[in-house]
Design a protein around this motif. Structure first.
Motif, PDB file in Angstrom:
ATOM      1  N   SER A 231      -0.552  15.878   1.435  1.00 35.28           N
ATOM      2  CA  SER A 231      -0.608  14.980   2.300  1.00 35.28           C
ATOM      3  C   SER A 231       0.296  15.719   3.463  1.00 35.28           C
TER       4      SER A 231
ATOM      5  N   TYR B 117      -4.726  13.408   3.867  1.00 35.19           N
ATOM      6  CA  TYR B 117      -4.706  13.530   2.336  1.00 35.19           C
ATOM      7  C   TYR B 117      -5.632  14.637   1.810  1.00 35.19           C
TER       8      TYR B 117
ATOM      9  N   ASP C 228      -8.490  15.433  -0.802  1.00 35.75           N
ATOM     10  CA  ASP C 228      -9.587  14.686  -1.006  1.00 35.75           C
ATOM     11  C   ASP C 228      -9.360  13.647  -2.249  1.00 35.75           C
TER      12      ASP C 228
ATOM     13  N   ARG D  65      -6.652  11.145  -1.734  1.00 30.16           N
ATOM     14  CA  ARG D  65      -6.654  10.261  -0.731  1.00 30.16           C
ATOM     15  C   ARG D  65      -6.988   8.825  -1.069  1.00 30.16           C
ATOM     16  N   ASP D  66      -7.290   8.390  -1.998  1.00 28.38           N
ATOM     17  CA  ASP D  66      -7.318   7.028  -2.531  1.00 28.38           C
ATOM     18  C   ASP D  66      -6.115   6.368  -3.392  1.00 28.38           C
ATOM     19  N   ARG D  67      -5.365   7.556  -3.739  1.00 25.27           N
ATOM     20  CA  ARG D  67      -4.264   7.048  -4.875  1.00 25.27           C
ATOM     21  C   ARG D  67      -3.051   7.381  -4.135  1.00 25.27           C
TER      22      ARG D  67
ATOM     23  N   THR E 124      -0.203   7.795  -0.808  1.00 26.47           N
ATOM     24  CA  THR E 124       0.205   7.056   0.626  1.00 26.47           C
ATOM     25  C   THR E 124       1.571   7.579   0.833  1.00 26.47           C
TER      26      THR E 124
ATOM     27  N   SER F  41      -1.832   5.442  -9.791  1.00 22.70           N
ATOM     28  CA  SER F  41      -2.975   5.981 -10.885  1.00 22.70           C
ATOM     29  C   SER F  41      -3.104   7.506 -11.006  1.00 22.70           C
TER      30      SER F  41
END
Length: 127
Positions: free
Chosen positions: A49, A60, A62, A65-67, A69, A85
């Motif tokens: 990141s 981020y 790939d 990206r959803d996990r 920050t 997660s």
């Protein structure tokens, strides 16, 4: 004196969360863009990141990206990586990096563009 110092690593179970911190000092504190990279055993260092100096631009990998920050507090010269997660494959040494920039919005995914590196913090995810 090491200009970047990571903290917050540890051993967690899959699905848990961790927050890594990277404190900058000296010359690194005046650097603009910050990034996180990681290196798992037997693998090459990979981008995780990055965040621009102003904090408005983030990026981020790939798979994260959803996990994950990324954020920063310039008043404290600190950048954070909130990891949720967590998966077994997230096990690695995580490195903080800092890069000079004349832009409030610049960042990079390329390790060679970073000028300073921390010594890394181990993150181990168990089943």
């Amino acid at each position: 004196q090491t200009p970047l110092v990571e903290s917050g690593g540890g051993v967690v179970q899959a699905g848990d969360s961790l927050r890594l911190s990277c404190a900058a000092s000296g010359r690194a504190a005046r650097i603009y863009a910050m990034g996180w990279f990681r290196q798992a055993p037997g693998k090459e260092r990979e981008f995780v990141s990055a965040i621009s100096w102003g904090g408005s631009e983030t990026d981020y990998a790939d798979s994260m990206r959803d996990r994950f920050t990324i954020s920063r507090d310039n008043a404290k010269n600190t950048v954070y990586l909130q990891m949720n997660s967590l998966k077994l494959e997230d096990t690695a040494v995580y490195y903080c990096a800092a890069a000079q920039s004349s832009s409030w919005t610049w960042y990079s995914r390329q390790a060679h563009e970073y000028d300073y590196w921390g010594q890394g913090t181990q993150v181990t995810v168990t089943s």
